[in-house]
Scaffold this motif. Structure first.
Motif, short mmCIF file in Angstrom:
data_model
loop_
_atom_site.label_atom_id
_atom_site.label_comp_id
_atom_site.label_asym_id
_atom_site.label_seq_id
_atom_site.Cartn_x
_atom_site.Cartn_y
_atom_site.Cartn_z
N UNK A 23 0.84 -1.21 0.00
CA UNK A 23 0.00 0.00 0.00
C UNK A 23 0.87 1.25 0.00
N UNK A 24 1.88 1.28 0.88
CA UNK A 24 2.76 2.46 0.95
C UNK A 24 3.51 2.64 -0.36
N UNK A 25 3.93 1.52 -0.94
CA UNK A 25 4.66 1.56 -2.20
C UNK A 25 3.82 2.24 -3.28
N UNK A 26 2.49 2.06 -3.21
CA UNK A 26 1.59 2.61 -4.21
C UNK A 26 0.87 3.87 -3.74
N UNK A 27 1.19 4.33 -2.53
CA UNK A 27 0.53 5.52 -2.01
C UNK A 27 -0.97 5.33 -1.83
N UNK A 28 -1.38 4.11 -1.57
CA UNK A 28 -2.81 3.77 -1.44
C UNK A 28 -3.09 3.47 0.03
N UNK A 29 -4.09 4.13 0.62
CA UNK A 29 -4.32 3.92 2.06
C UNK A 29 -5.13 2.67 2.38
N UNK A 30 -5.67 1.98 1.35
CA UNK A 30 -6.57 0.86 1.63
C UNK A 30 -7.95 1.39 1.97
N UNK A 31 -8.93 0.56 2.31
CA UNK A 31 -8.75 -0.89 2.41
C UNK A 31 -8.68 -1.57 1.05
N UNK A 32 -7.98 -2.68 1.04
CA UNK A 32 -7.87 -3.51 -0.16
C UNK A 32 -7.99 -4.97 0.25
N UNK A 33 -8.18 -5.78 -0.77
CA UNK A 33 -8.04 -7.21 -0.56
C UNK A 33 -6.56 -7.51 -0.76
N UNK A 34 -5.88 -7.90 0.29
CA UNK A 34 -4.44 -8.16 0.21
C UNK A 34 -4.18 -9.64 0.05
N UNK A 35 -3.43 -9.99 -0.98
CA UNK A 35 -3.04 -11.38 -1.16
C UNK A 35 -1.55 -11.48 -0.81
N UNK A 36 -1.25 -12.16 0.30
CA UNK A 36 0.15 -12.27 0.76
C UNK A 36 0.57 -13.73 0.64
N UNK A 37 1.42 -14.01 -0.35
CA UNK A 37 1.94 -15.35 -0.57
C UNK A 37 3.43 -15.33 -0.28
N UNK A 38 3.88 -16.08 0.71
CA UNK A 38 5.32 -16.13 0.92
C UNK A 38 5.75 -17.39 1.66
N UNK A 39 6.97 -17.38 2.17
CA UNK A 39 7.52 -18.53 2.87
C UNK A 39 6.78 -18.75 4.17
N UNK A 40 7.14 -18.01 5.18
CA UNK A 40 6.52 -18.17 6.49
C UNK A 40 6.46 -16.86 7.23
N UNK A 41 5.37 -16.68 7.97
CA UNK A 41 5.29 -15.57 8.90
C UNK A 41 4.44 -16.00 10.08
N UNK A 42 4.76 -15.53 11.25
CA UNK A 42 4.06 -15.96 12.47
C UNK A 42 2.64 -15.40 12.48
N UNK A 43 1.68 -16.28 12.67
CA UNK A 43 0.29 -15.84 12.77
C UNK A 43 -0.14 -15.72 14.22
N UNK A 44 -1.10 -14.84 14.50
CA UNK A 44 -1.54 -14.66 15.89
C UNK A 44 -2.16 -15.93 16.47
N UNK A 45 -2.51 -16.91 15.61
CA UNK A 45 -3.06 -18.17 16.12
C UNK A 45 -1.95 -19.17 16.43
N UNK A 46 -0.70 -18.76 16.32
CA UNK A 46 0.42 -19.65 16.65
C UNK A 46 0.84 -20.56 15.51
N UNK A 47 0.10 -20.54 14.38
CA UNK A 47 0.56 -21.31 13.21
C UNK A 47 1.37 -20.37 12.32
N UNK A 48 1.99 -20.97 11.32
CA UNK A 48 2.83 -20.18 10.42
C UNK A 48 2.05 -19.89 9.16
N UNK A 49 1.82 -18.61 8.89
CA UNK A 49 1.02 -18.19 7.74
C UNK A 49 1.90 -18.02 6.50
N UNK A 50 1.24 -17.90 5.36
CA UNK A 50 2.01 -17.65 4.14
C UNK A 50 1.20 -17.81 2.86
N UNK A 51 -0.13 -18.03 3.00
CA UNK A 51 -0.99 -18.08 1.83
C UNK A 51 -2.29 -17.38 2.17
#
Ligand SMILES: [Fe+3]
Ligand SMILES: [Mg+2]
Ligand SMILES: [Zn+2]
Ligand SMILES: [Zn+2]
Lengths: 720, 335
Positions: free
Chosen positions: A428-456
């Motif tokens: 969003x910052x890269x595009x100067x867009x404040x949101x809200x948007x539908x964000x699609x985040x696909x990556x390796x791993x990131x810690x989720x607040x539910x204790x699992x590892x997110x990434x899709x």
């Protein structure tokens, strides 16, 4: 000296007459905005002309520079930006240099690193075996070493590089062995644009990137590299990282060589690039056969930047030398200065205040002690240079990230930011867009607040918060970190999750027969309430790993993303159709837990396995996998918009804000895969979405710190 | 849950709740045992609760684990263990035969360690409110007048020793749960260390000033990595470990690799980390190796002045990795 308004932009020439320049007043200290600190800049055309002119007093002088070019951030010790505050302080200007420096009409007026052969730094060459360096024909001797198949350590702008002739396969292999770098691609430096054109397919953006003053490594399709670049330079990938010389020293060295050179950071394995002379000698002596160095110290370690043209748009993969520490302008205010600590790998930090975000260069992987030192000193340096004392510290939610632990030790209010929310916020910052948007985040791993590892993840997000609308069905990672290094383990886990019959008759199981049953048992234990060594993940990166192992591309990796990169490379060009896979049907409401709808990764796995059993070619399977994942992503975005978010232009459902334009932001390291990115972008546009992608900051974890800063800022404003 | 994994979360809980609520000078160093003087006699006092699933595992059970654990906490405080007290919480319905086995193994362990269990207590709770049985042991021991030990005594230049292969206990118990389809020829290292520590102290001493043993710690929960972090923090020093020098059995290494665990964080029940002055490092090594429980003692690193409060691992590749205290369960950090 303190030039009000900052130094002239490159190419602007000397300051206009009447422009007032006052001596720096140290007493002004922290009051008011200080001189902006520039990024390092590639040698300009004027300096290159002088470098090549036998009549010029700086003919072939490897440290020629002017107001428009030369070292900046890497030599600055403190502000205000004056020669005494740089690593040029020890070189006393000769009378002729001083005259140029003092003359407002001269190209070198107030160029802090100005120097010449009479008064400036000296080049030295030292064979590794020799006790002391020599200043006798150092360039010729260094070039001779390379021509003879040797490995040369070269001191550059932000650190030492290691170089070998790119065409020399055995020299490249030796470099890989000594550096403990198995397969991760090396970049090459070519002498000029014409050479790059001969080897690779360039579009106008790539040409601008290659020849511009920032001079990143540019990732390009390699077309005609055979004979010029050994296969071992970038094995298994369809691209090549190419750069043009950016210091006079590089220009002079390349001019003495028959072809391109590999130019890779001077380090062992994944340690940060070495930049101090004594450390370089100690660390690189086991690798290099000789050192081409000089006596101008590097103050700030800085890796080369990496960029590429994505459909004609400049897109950064690593934002470092030539870009850092130039601020990114923001279209909104940062009221309380924020320091964001970034992720664990590819770490960068970000200081944001007013309408600017100052990103550090690439710091690296924090579990190395030397990297952690760079992280701490880099933060300190940034806040001193820009005189921004942070009032808020943003960090990732992963409790074990060293950046998280550091943040929690600071005596400042902290804001924890979920990894994928940070990815979307950075987009969003890269595009100067404040949101809200539908964000699609696909990556390796990131810690989720539910204790699992997110990434899709499909997040409904603005800068302040997010709702997890949908995600890939979680599967266990058998052996946690071991499953990242061994993609075949993810294949075992995904086969199990997809309920594939007789998985042990597949080639991947036979290749890993000795541990297959144990890993399968480990994966099964992942379903237990307290998984033993098999945390759950919804990562798309891990799904790529599983498929790469299934089709036989790769069972184990030696660098991040290797399996996915190689799967992308083998995918047959063209449309080979999709596997049957349907997006989750939201039915108008979120699941009560707020855990989100589940994307069936199992459909993809079953499709791949059916093809494998039909002996379909792996290149076709790879193509179908990409297209199916893209299709599933597009369909899911559309399904979420149309039913859950109330359709384009409709007011949002209770608890969810309106979705006015149907905008999707794509972020996360998986979008370094241009085939997947392209198919998703096209499909989304066809369905009427506006698509936001990255440009000025990387989609990978290098962009996380910017996103964290933006989220912390938005939350801070919400509270007050 | 994260609290109890033996890492930073446990440390924080202890700091926040117990230390705040009960603060006193003897508790404050949070050593394995408190050492104090009564009528001119130096005594060490310690207590520990034992919770393990399964109750029986190759090489031991909760009974000898509970005796050895408390004996070892006294031993690493420099004490000669004297007497133990024992409290047991039983879950209703626990097999009497199992209980007999546990008591027999407690008796055997006490005999081996040269202590007796002189008092005790038993409570029974409803089915489902305990995991078979919990055992708490408390021990008292005599500390020689001239012995001064503590993690805060570590000094730059000191040698860091570990008294044998690490991680045997933790991996044995994990595999004994039977959830994983792995069998390994491995048993717990649970053992009483009092003889080993007294042999070491006889050989090189632990004087208040001058070279000797600086600190001993049994590497239980959180493993060697956690102990080394405690030393680094308590003494404000750096601990530099050579990856190649750390003794790990191939079976343990293999299981760790399979499970994605770092052996440095896996629990031991019969291994100590010993910090010793450089002048007596050789003598300490010889003394430890002369005892069967210390036969495989290795020097794994050294104490440095920099970086204070941190443990660094020199890897086989020539890198320097930070070995940090874990906040919770080890989740992958890489992408
Ligand atoms: Fe990420
Ligand atoms: Mg204890
Ligand atoms: Zn210039
Ligand atoms: Zn000069």
């Amino acid at each position: 000296m303190d030039v009000s308004g900052g130094p002239a932009p490159p190419g602007a020439g000397p300051a206009a007459p009447g422009f007032r320049i006052a001596p720096s007043d140290p007493a002004r200290g922290g009051a008011g905005p200080r001189t902006r600190v520039c990024a390092d800049s590639a040698t300009c055309a004027d300096c290159l002309a002088e470098l090549a002119d036998p009549a010029d007093r700086r003919y072939r002088y490897p440290f020629i520079n002017c107001t428009n070019c030369g070292p900046r951030f890497t030599i600055i010790r403190d502000v205000p930006y004056d020669r005494p505050a740089t690593t040029m302080a020890g070189f006393r200007m000769c009378a002729r240099c001083r005259a140029e420096y003092d003359d407002p009409a001269d190209r070198r007026f107030h160029a802090q690193p100005v120097c010449c052969p009479d008064c400036g730094p000296t080049l030295r060459f030292r064979p590794t075996a020799a006790a002391s360096p020599t200043s006798d024909e150092p360039l010729e001797r260094a070039a001779g070493l390379l021509r003879g198949g040797g490995i040369l350590a070269v001191k550059g702008l932000g650190g030492y590089h290691l170089a070998v002739l790119a065409a020399d396969g055995s020299a490249v292999a030796t470099l890989r062995r000594r550096k403990h770098r198995d397969a991760k691609p090396f970049a090459v430096m070519v002498r000029d644009l014409a050479t790059a054109e001969e080897m690779c397919c360039l579009d106008p953006t790539a040409r601008l990137l290659l020849t511009g003053r920032r001079r990143p490594i540019v990732l390009v399709e390699r077309c005609r590299c055979a004979g010029r670049v050994a296969e071992a330079v970038a094995p298994g990938t369809g691209t090549l990282g190419v750069m043009l010389p950016y210091t006079p020293l590089h220009h002079l060295l390349l001019g003495l060589l028959p072809g391109p050179i590999v130019l890779t950071s001077g380090n062992i394995s994944d340690e940060p690039i070495v930049y101090r002379d004594e450390e370089a000698l100690a660390a690189l002596s086991p690798v290099a056969d000789g050192f081409l160095a000089h006596d101008r110290a590097i103050h700030t370690r800085l890796d080369d930047s990496v960029a590429r043209s994505v459909r004609g748009r400049e897109t950064l993969v690593r934002r470092s030398r030539g870009y850092a520490p130039e601020p990114l302008p923001l279209p909104w205010d940062v009221q309380r200065p924020v320091l964001a600590c970034g992720a664990e790998l590819k770490n960068t930090v970000c200081l944001a205040a007013g309408r600017r975000a100052y990103l550090s260069g690439h710091i690296g992987d924090l579990e190395n002690h030397e990297t952690l030192r760079s992280f701490v000193s880099g933060i300190d340096h940034l806040r001193r240079l820009f005189d921004i004392p942070p009032e808020l510290v943003a960090h990732d939610l992963h409790p074990e990230y060293l950046s998280t632990k550091w943040a929690l030790e600071q005596d400042l209010p902290v804001v924890g930011v979920q990894h994928h929310h940070a990815h979307i916020a950075s987009c969003l910052a890269d595009n100067g867009h404040p949101g809200p948007v539908l964000g699609v985040a696909f990556d390796g791993l990131g810690f989720g607040p539910d204790g699992t590892l997110w990434g899709g993840e499909f997040l409904w997000a603005d800068l302040a918060g997010f709702t997890r609308l949908a995600h890939l069905t979680p599967v266990p990672m058998p052996g946690g970190v071991a499953a990242i290094r061994a993609p075949w383990r993810m294949a075992a886990a995904h086969l199990l999750a997809a309920g594939v019959a007789d998985p042990d008759r597949l080639a991947v199981a036979r290749r890993n027969a000795d541990r297959w049953d144990a890993v399968a048992a480990l994966a099964r234990s992942g379903a237990a309430p307290s998984p033993v060594g098999a945390p759950l993940t919804s990562s798309v990166g891990r799904l790529f790993d599983a498929v790469a192992a299934l089709v036989g591309v790769r069972d184990t990796i030696t660098y991040e993303g290797q399996a996915a990169i190689e799967l992308e490379r083998i995918a047959a060009p063209g449309d080979y159709g999709r596997y049957p896979a349907s997006p989750p049907l939201p039915g108008g409401s979120l699941p009560p837990s707020g855990a989100g709808l589940l994307l069936p990764g199992a459909d993809l796995i079953r499709g791949v396995v059916d093809d494998l059993r039909e002996r379909v070619d792996p290149t076709v399977i790879a193509a179908r996998f990409h297209s199916t994942l893209a299709g599933l992503t597009i369909d899911t975005c559309a399904a979420l918009r149309d039913s859950l978010l109330g359709g384009p232009g409709a007011p949002g459902r209770p608890g969810l804000p309106a979705c006015p334009a149907g905008t999707v932001a794509l972020s996360g390291g998986v979008f370094g895969n241009l085939r997947l990115l392209g198919e998703i972008m096209d499909g989304l546009v066809d369905r009427g979405f506006t698509v936001l992608t990255h440009s000025r900051v990387p989609c990978n974890d290098g962009g996380i710190s910017l996103g964290q800063a933006m989220v912390a800022n938005a939350r801070g404003q919400q509270r007050t | 849950s994260a609290h109890g994994a033996g890492g930073k979360a446990t440390a924080t809980l202890i700091d926040a709740v117990f230390l705040e609520g009960l603060r006193n000078p003897l508790l404050e160093p949070l050593e394995d045992a408190a050492v104090f003087t009564v009528d001119g006699t130096r005594l060490a006092l310690t207590t520990d609760s034992f919770v393990v699933t399964p109750l029986f595992f190759p090489g031991g059970d909760i009974g000898d684990l509970a005796v050895n654990g408390t004996v070892n906490d006294l031993a690493v405080a420099g004490a000669r263990p004297l007497h133990l007290a024992c409290a047991v919480i039983l879950e209703e319905g626990m097999a009497v035969d199992d209980l007999r086995r546990i008591v027999a193994s407690m008796a055997r362990a006490a005999t081996d360690a040269g202590v007796s269990i002189v008092t005790g207590d038993t409570k029974v709770v409803q089915r489902g409110r305990a995991d078979g049985c919990y055992v708490t042991t408390t021990g008292i021991g005599l500390v020689p007048a001239d012995v001064r030990l503590g993690a805060a005594r570590a000094r730059p230049g000191d040698a860091v020793l570990v008294t044998g292969p690490i991680g045997d206990h933790g991996i044995t118990v994990l595999l004994a749960r039977g959830e994983l389809d792995i069998s390994a020829d491995l048993s717990s290292d649970t053992a009483p260390l009092a003889e080993l520590t007294s042999r070491l102290l006889e050989a090189v001493g632990a004087p208040a000033d001058g070279p000797g043993v600086r600190a001993m710690r049994d590497a239980t929960r959180g493993g060697v990595a956690t102990i080394l972090n405690e030393v680094a923090t308590a003494a404000g020093v750096g601990v530099i470990v050579d990856e190649d020098a750390v003794p790990v059995r191939p079976t343990v290494r293999g299981a760790c690799e399979l499970l994605g665990l770092d052996p440095l964080y896996v629990a031991c029940e019969g291994r100590m980390v010993v910090i010793v002055a450089p002048e007596v490092a050789e003598a300490a090594l010889a003394a430890l190796r002369s005892h069967p429980l210390g036969a495989d003692t290795a020097v794994i690193g050294r104490i440095a002045d920099d970086p204070p409060g941190m443990v660094l691992l020199n890897t086989a590749f020539g890198g320097t990795r930070i070995v940090d205290l874990l906040v919770g369960d080890p989740l992958p950090r890489i992408c």
